[in-house]
Structures are given as structure tokens and as C-alpha cells.
Design a protein around this motif. Structure first.
Motif, PDB file in Angstrom:
ATOM      1  N   ARG A   1       0.814  -1.216   0.000  1.00 24.93           N
ATOM      2  CA  ARG A   1       0.000   0.000   0.000  1.00 24.93           C
ATOM      3  C   ARG A   1       0.851   1.271   0.000  1.00 24.93           C
ATOM      4  NH1 ARG A   1      -4.034  -2.334   4.702  1.00 24.93           N
ATOM      5  NH2 ARG A   1      -4.735  -4.143   3.537  1.00 24.93           N
ATOM      6  N   GLU A   2       1.840   1.308  -0.887  1.00 26.94           N
ATOM      7  CA  GLU A   2       2.729   2.464  -0.943  1.00 26.94           C
ATOM      8  C   GLU A   2       1.997   3.745  -1.339  1.00 26.94           C
ATOM      9  OE1 GLU A   2       7.155   1.797  -1.983  1.00 26.94           O
ATOM     10  OE2 GLU A   2       6.047   0.539  -3.390  1.00 26.94           O
ATOM     11  N   GLU A   3       0.794   3.601  -1.903  1.00 21.53           N
ATOM     12  CA  GLU A   3       0.044   4.791  -2.292  1.00 21.53           C
ATOM     13  C   GLU A   3      -0.567   5.504  -1.099  1.00 21.53           C
ATOM     14  OE1 GLU A   3      -2.947   1.474  -2.035  1.00 21.53           O
ATOM     15  OE2 GLU A   3      -0.889   1.706  -2.745  1.00 21.53           O
ATOM     16  N   VAL A   4      -0.562   4.849   0.094  1.00 23.77           N
ATOM     17  CA  VAL A   4      -1.141   5.432   1.301  1.00 23.77           C
ATOM     18  C   VAL A   4      -0.053   6.163   2.081  1.00 23.77           C
ATOM     19  CG1 VAL A   4      -2.390   4.944   3.439  1.00 23.77           C
ATOM     20  CG2 VAL A   4      -2.856   3.582   1.386  1.00 23.77           C
ATOM     21  N   ALA A   5      -0.308   7.431   2.405  1.00 23.96           N
ATOM     22  CA  ALA A   5       0.712   8.264   3.048  1.00 23.96           C
ATOM     23  C   ALA A   5       1.183   7.673   4.376  1.00 23.96           C
ATOM     24  CB  ALA A   5       0.151   9.668   3.267  1.00 23.96           C
ATOM     25  N   GLU A   6       0.256   7.086   5.151  1.00 25.86           N
ATOM     26  CA  GLU A   6       0.648   6.557   6.460  1.00 25.86           C
ATOM     27  C   GLU A   6       1.624   5.391   6.326  1.00 25.86           C
ATOM     28  OE1 GLU A   6      -1.367   5.478  10.775  1.00 25.86           O
ATOM     29  OE2 GLU A   6      -2.634   5.830   9.028  1.00 25.86           O
ATOM     30  N   TYR A   7       1.504   4.630   5.251  1.00 23.12           N
ATOM     31  CA  TYR A   7       2.420   3.509   5.042  1.00 23.12           C
ATOM     32  C   TYR A   7       3.801   4.012   4.621  1.00 23.12           C
ATOM     33  CZ  TYR A   7      -1.392   0.177   5.551  1.00 23.12           C
ATOM     34  OH  TYR A   7      -2.420  -0.578   6.062  1.00 23.12           O
ATOM     35  N   ARG A   8       3.822   5.062   3.813  1.00 24.68           N
ATOM     36  CA  ARG A   8       5.108   5.649   3.445  1.00 24.68           C
ATOM     37  C   ARG A   8       5.797   6.239   4.674  1.00 24.68           C
ATOM     38  NH1 ARG A   8       1.906   7.754  -0.807  1.00 24.68           N
ATOM     39  NH2 ARG A   8       2.012   9.861   0.110  1.00 24.68           N
ATOM     40  N   ALA A   9       5.012   6.859   5.546  1.00 27.49           N
ATOM     41  CA  ALA A   9       5.578   7.411   6.781  1.00 27.49           C
ATOM     42  C   ALA A   9       6.113   6.305   7.677  1.00 27.49           C
ATOM     43  CB  ALA A   9       4.516   8.236   7.507  1.00 27.49           C
ATOM     44  N   LEU A  10       5.406   5.186   7.742  1.00 22.76           N
ATOM     45  CA  LEU A  10       5.867   4.052   8.544  1.00 22.76           C
ATOM     46  C   LEU A  10       7.206   3.536   8.026  1.00 22.76           C
ATOM     47  CD1 LEU A  10       5.501   1.810  10.670  1.00 22.76           C
ATOM     48  CD2 LEU A  10       4.124   0.563   8.973  1.00 22.76           C
ATOM     49  N   ARG A  11       7.330   3.439   6.718  1.00 27.58           N
ATOM     50  CA  ARG A  11       8.585   2.957   6.146  1.00 27.58           C
ATOM     51  C   ARG A  11       9.744   3.887   6.508  1.00 27.58           C
ATOM     52  NH1 ARG A  11       9.586   1.218  -0.214  1.00 27.58           N
ATOM     53  NH2 ARG A  11      11.664   0.322   0.100  1.00 27.58           N
ATOM     54  N   ARG A  12       9.516   5.198   6.429  1.00 26.65           N
ATOM     55  CA  ARG A  12      10.570   6.148   6.806  1.00 26.65           C
ATOM     56  C   ARG A  12      10.919   6.022   8.288  1.00 26.65           C
ATOM     57  NH1 ARG A  12       7.422   9.551   3.461  1.00 26.65           N
ATOM     58  NH2 ARG A  12       6.457  10.498   5.303  1.00 26.65           N
ATOM     59  N   GLU A  13       9.895   5.844   9.122  1.00 22.88           N
ATOM     60  CA  GLU A  13      10.130   5.712  10.564  1.00 22.88           C
ATOM     61  C   GLU A  13      10.997   4.498  10.877  1.00 22.88           C
ATOM     62  OE1 GLU A  13       7.628   5.284  14.787  1.00 22.88           O
ATOM     63  OE2 GLU A  13       6.587   5.178  12.848  1.00 22.88           O
ATOM     64  N   LEU A  14      10.702   3.380  10.223  1.00 24.61           N
ATOM     65  CA  LEU A  14      11.469   2.161  10.474  1.00 24.61           C
ATOM     66  C   LEU A  14      12.909   2.291   9.975  1.00 24.61           C
ATOM     67  CD1 LEU A  14       8.765  -0.500   9.582  1.00 24.61           C
ATOM     68  CD2 LEU A  14       9.612   0.080  11.859  1.00 24.61           C
ATOM     69  N   GLU A  15      13.073   2.934   8.847  1.00 24.54           N
ATOM     70  CA  GLU A  15      14.429   3.143   8.349  1.00 24.54           C
ATOM     71  C   GLU A  15      15.240   3.995   9.313  1.00 24.54           C
ATOM     72  OE1 GLU A  15      13.543   4.811   4.563  1.00 24.54           O
ATOM     73  OE2 GLU A  15      13.256   2.860   3.579  1.00 24.54           O
ATOM     74  N   GLU A  16      14.604   5.014   9.885  1.00 25.38           N
ATOM     75  CA  GLU A  16      15.298   5.860  10.858  1.00 25.38           C
ATOM     76  C   GLU A  16      15.600   5.105  12.144  1.00 25.38           C
ATOM     77  OE1 GLU A  16      12.809   9.237  11.348  1.00 25.38           O
ATOM     78  OE2 GLU A  16      13.137   9.998   9.312  1.00 25.38           O
ATOM     79  N   LEU A  17      14.620   4.327  12.637  1.00 28.26           N
ATOM     80  CA  LEU A  17      14.842   3.556  13.860  1.00 28.26           C
ATOM     81  C   LEU A  17      15.938   2.514  13.667  1.00 28.26           C
ATOM     82  CD1 LEU A  17      11.183   2.942  15.092  1.00 28.26           C
ATOM     83  CD2 LEU A  17      12.965   4.193  16.316  1.00 28.26           C
ATOM     84  N   GLY A  18      15.875   1.793  12.534  1.00 25.99           N
ATOM     85  CA  GLY A  18      16.894   0.786  12.269  1.00 25.99           C
ATOM     86  C   GLY A  18      18.274   1.406  12.139  1.00 25.99           C
ATOM     87  N   GLY A  19      18.353   2.539  11.458  1.00 25.08           N
ATOM     88  CA  GLY A  19      19.642   3.219  11.328  1.00 25.08           C
ATOM     89  C   GLY A  19      20.180   3.676  12.663  1.00 25.08           C
ATOM     90  N   ALA A  20      19.289   4.158  13.542  1.00 24.71           N
ATOM     91  CA  ALA A  20      19.729   4.612  14.860  1.00 24.71           C
ATOM     92  C   ALA A  20      20.264   3.454  15.697  1.00 24.71           C
ATOM     93  CB  ALA A  20      18.573   5.299  15.576  1.00 24.71           C
ATOM     94  N   ILE A  21      19.569   2.304  15.661  1.00 27.35           N
ATOM     95  CA  ILE A  21      20.033   1.133  16.426  1.00 27.35           C
ATOM     96  C   ILE A  21      21.383   0.662  15.911  1.00 27.35           C
ATOM     97  CG2 ILE A  21      19.553  -1.301  16.902  1.00 27.35           C
ATOM     98  CD1 ILE A  21      16.559  -0.530  16.927  1.00 27.35           C
ATOM     99  N   ASN A  22      21.505   0.545  14.599  1.00 25.46           N
ATOM    100  CA  ASN A  22      22.777   0.096  14.027  1.00 25.46           C
ATOM    101  C   ASN A  22      23.878   1.113  14.273  1.00 25.46           C
ATOM    102  OD1 ASN A  22      21.778  -2.344  13.107  1.00 25.46           O
ATOM    103  ND2 ASN A  22      21.235  -1.549  11.087  1.00 25.46           N
TER     104      ASN A  22
END
Length: 472
Positions: A302-323
Motif C-alpha cells: 500500500r505504498e500509495e497510502v501516506a501513512e504507510y510511506r511514513a511508517l517505512r521512513r520511521e522504520l528506516e530511521e529507527l533501524g539506522g539509529a540502532i545500528n
């Protein structure tokens, strides 16, 4: 034996590989393949003035794929089904987007499906409708004169009455449900939620045997927890031993423990909470640093849904911070993959994972939990960490049950699972595996169809027979 006709939004073509973990399409293909029949659903294509469905046969299954009008498809799928019903059923009230035009488009698609399906039906067919995309379909088929058995299975959670009442069209949806002969839900919690609404809000009747009376309709509501093809998954896991995927995985881990999560990229799966809990594990229990690797597989949806795109960005930021905080030159704590893998590859990953992390905020069942259990090596099984808000928690009592809103509590459970002695791991796995082997996808299918074949008048019917009247 009556022919089985399955209706679902998603149809897995006979050439399509099971590339996703779990999923409705994979479950239905395995169920229908056992007995043959007709599978009717959306073709994935849109066209103004759509033509009749494309019908073809493969093995024991006849496929009928219906094209939809572009605006109807948008209103039906992105608009009402996933803009209103999905967040409602997953208790995300702030994410609900309700528009009357979408509600009307949702109903038009069921009407269109009914008109296209009706010429393909025979009077003695058994129709089995799947999931929240097509709740009004039975009512539309009844309008066209179909009098055969129609069942409905709701794969996602059913909300409590207080939550369900926030949906403006709640009364019409439940009236639509009354046109089925059998409504199946994942858990007894879901059944109680729907029955409470019918009794208190819709002023219906409830009787033994799951019988419900609503206006002039009589139907049944029961729980049918869905399973997996346990034998096939065990076979895939055993077959993975010594193969290239397993060797590559073991080499990359370099003797470290693996914690694995496999979830569609969706806000209901609690992925930010899971990432945060893994970070808390490394913070609160430093002995696990450089000793455990978490792999999160999260195919994008559901990449066309803004909330899903925001979730993907959030996870990328969280994963990057942990690593960024915990990685060493020879160890990356978190592997985050936005792609799907074949079932055989997943089986190899599950089998080698010391922890299976299934921690959704709300889930109807979650078949990944059962797949993880089935893939384990009985001599050295891993530990399932499971959200109490997944339907699977009712069955898989050998798991470490967690509250996904409690980050520190989840980190504690991760630590307990990593430290758990072998004998306790075996005992917990055996309790879970007994349930997985007993309640398979095949038993689920046969149980539902058997109950659907039983007419409601076999059961207590009417207030004179001891029904409980609605209150309020």
C-alpha cells in the motif's frame, strides 16, 4: 458433494509462487486445492465498462477473474475497505477515513461481483466469501435469487461494540452479515464482540449453537481459528538443512543467535515497537551485544497510502539509529529487508532463529507464528515471542506472551527467550506444535464447510425455545 465456490479480493494464480509469509491468498489456494471448485475474485485490472469475468481452469480449480471500473475499485479498496474497515478493525480510529462516496462504491463492487458470479453458479453450490472486502456480497446474491448456502469468513479482528459504533455504516454492515448462513471469525473474543453488538445495539436474538436472529434472518456466528499446512512447512524446513540458503545464513551469522520477524509493512504489525524493544534489549542487557542479530523481513504494501510511506521512513530511521549506536566493524545488530522471500527460504530462516518475534498491535490470527513453530528443529527449538493481541495467542500458549505497547517488557521477554534452557524450549515448542499439527489449514477448511452445510433450523430457533432477547 456440493461444489465449493470461493470469493476473495486477492486470487493467487496457479503459476504464482508463495513468495509471501502467510497471507489470505496462500491459505485459500492450499484449502481449495484439496477439493477443487471455483475461485472468483478481482483480476487486478481496471477498465471502464468492465467485461464479463475471464474464466479458465488449472488442475482441479476453475478461476474466474473480474475486472473493475477504476473509480469503483478505488472507492472499494483504498477508500472504504482499507481506509475505513481496516483501521477500524485494528483499533486505529485516528486513521479511519470515511466518505459516503467510498461506502457507495464499496457496495457497488459487491453488486457488480454478484451479477458477474450469478451466471457461474448452480443451485447446489456452496459459496464461501472471504474477508472484509465483500461483506455485502451475500445480500446482493440473495437479491438475484441465489438460495444456496453462503458462508463468510472474517480474517481480521472484529472490533468491540464501542469501537464498531464509530463507523457510520455499522448497522448496514451487520444487516448484510445476516444474509449469510454462517459467519466465521478467528477467535471467541471476536465472536463475543459481534454477538454483544447484535444483542445490545441491533436488538437481535442469540441462541445456543451460535444461532442469531436479526429481523427476519436466522444465521450462525462461530469461531474458526485458521491454521497452516503444517506438514508442508515441516517438510520445507527439514529440506532446507544443508542447502545453499542455510549455509549462507549460518556463514553470515558467524555463530550468533538470530531473532526473526516476518510481517507485511503495516501499522497494525507494531514494527516500530519491535525495533524499539530490540534496541532496549541491547541497552538493558549488554551481554547480548555482538551475540544476537535481529532480521526483520517486511515486504512493502500500500505504498500509495501516506501513512504507510511514513511508517517505512520511521522504520528506516529507527533501524539506522540502532545500528549506528550498537554496530561493530564485524556485526550489524539489525537487518531490515523490504522484500518477500519464497516459503522454502523463510523455512530455513525460521529453523535457524532462536527467537521468533510476532508482536502485532492487533491481528486476526497471524500465520507467521504458526509457521515459525512448524519450522523448528524438535531437538533444539527456538522460542516464540507472541503478542497477546494476535489471535494465535489463544492457541499457542507455549509462547512468551507479551504486550507490544510495553517496550521494556518485550525486551525482557527477548532476554528470557535467548537465555531459556533447552528443556524448557522443548516443552514450550511441543505445546505449540500440538496445536499447529491439530488445527491445520485443511481441518479449518473442512470444519467451516461442515458447519456451513448444517441448516440453522437444526438448532434452537425462536424465543419460545430459550433464546435470550436483546436488552436495552
Amino acid at each position: 458433494m456440493a461444489r465449493l465456490v470461493i470469493v476473495s479480493n486477492r486470487v493467487a494464480s496457479p503459476k504464482e509462487r508463495a513468495a509471501k509469509a502467510g497471507g489470505l491468498a496462500v491459505a485459500l489456494r492450499e484449502a481449495l486445492g484439496q477439493r477443487g471448485g471455483l475461485w472468483f475474485g478481482w483480476s487486478g485490472e481496471t477498465q471502464t465498462d468492465p467485461p464479463p469475468p475471464k474464466v479458465f481452469r488449472s488442475g482441479r480449480v476453475t478461476y474466474a477473474l473480474q475486472t473493475l471500473d477504476p473509480e469503483d475499485q478505488r472507492a472499494h479498496y483504498a477508500g472504504y475497505a482499507n481506509g475505513a474497515l481496516w483501521p477500524l478493525c485494528h483499533y486505529r480510529l485516528g486513521a479511519i477515513s470515511y466518505r459516503r462516496a467510498d461506502w457507495l462504491g464499496y457496495r457497488r463492487v459487491s453488486e457488480h461481483f454478484a451479477r458477474s458470479l450469478m451466471p457461474l453458479l448452480t443451485p447446489d453450490d456452496t459459496v464461501w466469501v472471504h474477508d472484509y472486502h465483500f461483506i455485502p456480497l451475500a445480500a446482493e446474491l440473495r437479491k438475484l435469487g441465489f438460495e444456496g448456502r453462503i458462508g463468510y469468513f472474517h480474517h481480521i479482528p472484529w472490533p468491540t461494540p464501542e469501537v464498531f459504533l464509530t463507523l457510520p455504516s455499522h448497522a448496514a454492515l451487520v444487516q448484510d452479515l445476516s444474509h449469510y448462513d454462517l459467519v466465521g471469525l478467528q477467535t471467541e473474543h471476536d465472536v463475543r464482540a459481534l454477538l454483544t453488538y447484535i444483542s445490545s445495539e441491533a436488538h437481535g436474538w442469540i441462541a445456543p449453537g451460535g444461532v442469531v436472529g436479526l429481523r427476519e434472518r436466522r444465521f450462525r456466528i462461530l469461531s474458526f481459528p485458521i491454521g497452516i499446512d503444517a506438514a508442508a512447512f515441516v517438510h520445507d524446513a527439514k529440506a532446507s538443512v544443508g542447502r545453499d540458503e542455510e549455509r549462507r545464513l549460518e556463514a553470515s551469522l558467524a555463530g550468533r543467535a538470530l531473532a526473526v520477524g516476518v510481517d507485511r509493512l503495516d501499522y497494525s504489525k507494531g514494527l516500530p515497537n519491535k525495533f524499539a524493544a530490540f534496541g532496549e534489549l541491547l541497552n538493558a542487557y549488554p551481554e547480548h551485544r555482538s551475540k544476537v542479530t535481529m532480521m526483520q523481513i517486511a515486504p512493502v504494501s500500500r505504498e500509495e497510502v501516506a501513512e504507510y510511506r511514513a511508517l517505512r521512513r520511521e522504520l528506516e530511521e529507527l533501524g539506522g539509529a540502532i545500528n549506528g549506536e550498537y554496530a561493530e566493524f564485524d556485526w550489524v545488530p539489525l537487518r531490515y529487508l523490504n522484500k518477500a522471500f519464497p516459503r522454502a527460504t523463510l523455512a530455513a530462516i525460521y529453523r535457524n532463529a532462536r527467537l521468533g518475534l510476532v508482536t502485532p498491535l492487533r491481528d486476526g490470527m497471524n500465520l507467521v507464528a504458526k509457521e515459525y513453530v512448524a519450522a523448528q528443529n524438535p531437538k533444539d527449538p527456538g522460542v516464540l515471542v507472541l503478542s497477546r493481541f494476535a489471535g494465535a495467542a489463544d492457541e499457542l500458549t507455549g509462547a512468551l506472551i507479551v504486550n507490544p505497547y510495553d517496550i521494556e517488557g518485550m525486551a525482557e521477554a527477548f532476554n528470557v527467550g535467548l537465555r531459556m534452557p533447552l528443556e524448557e524450549r522443548k516443552e514450550r515448542w511441543r505445546a505449540n506444535m500440538d496445536k499447529v499439527e491439530t488445527n491445520t489449514i485443511h481441518e479449518w477448511c473442512e470444519n467451516f464447510i461442515a458447519e456451513l452445510s448444517r441448516p440453522v433450523d437444526q438448532f434452537t430457533a425462536g424465543p419460545e425455545s430459550g433464546w435470550t432477547p436483546a436488552r436495552g
